[in-house]
Design a protein around this motif. Sequence first.
Motif, short mmCIF file in Angstrom:
data_model
loop_
_atom_site.label_atom_id
_atom_site.label_comp_id
_atom_site.label_asym_id
_atom_site.label_seq_id
_atom_site.Cartn_x
_atom_site.Cartn_y
_atom_site.Cartn_z
N ALA A 141 36.73 46.37 52.42
CA ALA A 141 36.48 45.20 53.27
C ALA A 141 36.69 45.55 54.74
CB ALA A 141 37.39 44.05 52.85
N LYS A 142 37.74 46.28 55.02
CA LYS A 142 38.02 46.66 56.42
C LYS A 142 36.94 47.61 56.96
CE LYS A 142 41.49 48.79 59.34
NZ LYS A 142 42.72 49.58 59.39
N ALA A 143 36.54 48.58 56.16
CA ALA A 143 35.54 49.56 56.60
C ALA A 143 34.18 48.90 56.83
CB ALA A 143 35.41 50.69 55.58
N ARG A 144 33.88 47.84 56.11
CA ARG A 144 32.58 47.17 56.23
C ARG A 144 32.65 45.88 57.04
NH1 ARG A 144 28.35 48.62 52.64
NH2 ARG A 144 28.92 50.40 51.38
N MET A 192 33.95 43.03 56.23
CA MET A 192 33.54 41.95 55.33
C MET A 192 34.77 41.20 54.84
SD MET A 192 30.72 43.87 52.96
CE MET A 192 30.32 42.41 52.04
N ALA A 193 34.55 40.01 54.36
CA ALA A 193 35.63 39.23 53.76
C ALA A 193 35.98 39.81 52.39
CB ALA A 193 35.21 37.78 53.63
N GLU A 194 37.26 39.88 52.11
CA GLU A 194 37.70 40.41 50.82
C GLU A 194 37.18 39.56 49.66
OE1 GLU A 194 41.91 41.23 50.58
OE2 GLU A 194 41.91 42.09 52.59
N GLY A 195 37.04 38.27 49.88
CA GLY A 195 36.55 37.38 48.83
C GLY A 195 35.14 37.72 48.39
N ASP A 245 26.02 48.09 49.07
CA ASP A 245 25.06 48.43 50.12
C ASP A 245 23.97 47.37 50.26
OD1 ASP A 245 26.22 50.74 51.05
OD2 ASP A 245 25.00 52.09 49.84
N ASN A 246 23.62 46.70 49.16
CA ASN A 246 22.56 45.71 49.20
C ASN A 246 23.02 44.34 49.70
OD1 ASN A 246 20.67 47.55 48.27
ND2 ASN A 246 21.02 47.04 46.13
N LEU A 247 24.35 44.17 49.85
CA LEU A 247 24.85 42.91 50.41
C LEU A 247 24.47 42.81 51.87
CD1 LEU A 247 28.49 42.38 49.11
CD2 LEU A 247 26.50 41.01 48.61
#
Length: 186
Positions: free
Chosen positions: A142-145, A147-150, A183-185
């Motif tokens: 999540a941190k590297a991307r 993004m939200a952990e959820g 990757d597709n998100l």
Amino acid sequence: MKAHIFPAIRLTLVCLLFFSGIYTCIVLGIAQFAPNKGKGELVLQNGKAYYVNLGQKFTDDKYFHSRPSAVEYNAAGAGGSNKGPSNPAYLATVAERIDSFLVHNPGIRRSDIPADLVTASGGGLDPHISVQAANVQVKRVAKARAMAEGNIQQLILSCTEKPFLGLFGTERINVLQLNIALDNLK
């Protein structure tokens, strides 16, 4: 002596015929009913083909890491390390893997690391990790991307494979498919 030699030769010829011909044809025939006719399931991602049923090495922090491989993910030489849990070299290798995992995943306690993230499977090419092994990597990914952990937790749930017939085995996640879905998100 002749009473023993001729039956042995006949048995050798029957076994040779059966195991090199008939048995091989039976297995090949059964494989024709399997997905991709027994040649393995391929996934294309960014112009590159991957085998879904073979472990892949992921080291970038934006990906979920796979189970370690005793054969460096080389399908031509599948096999385990053949070192027991009391072998000092094996224990040193596992300790290195634990230390490496802790460097990439700060804030995780040693006792929270699932065994499948620091020990290789018997064949060295296991494409799956446990759900616990995926969950322990969520913060890093999540941190590297950014993004939200959820969102990543939801992806883990959607990629979780249930036990065969609901009875055999445990829940597991194919790391390659999880990383492709990640990757597709958008």
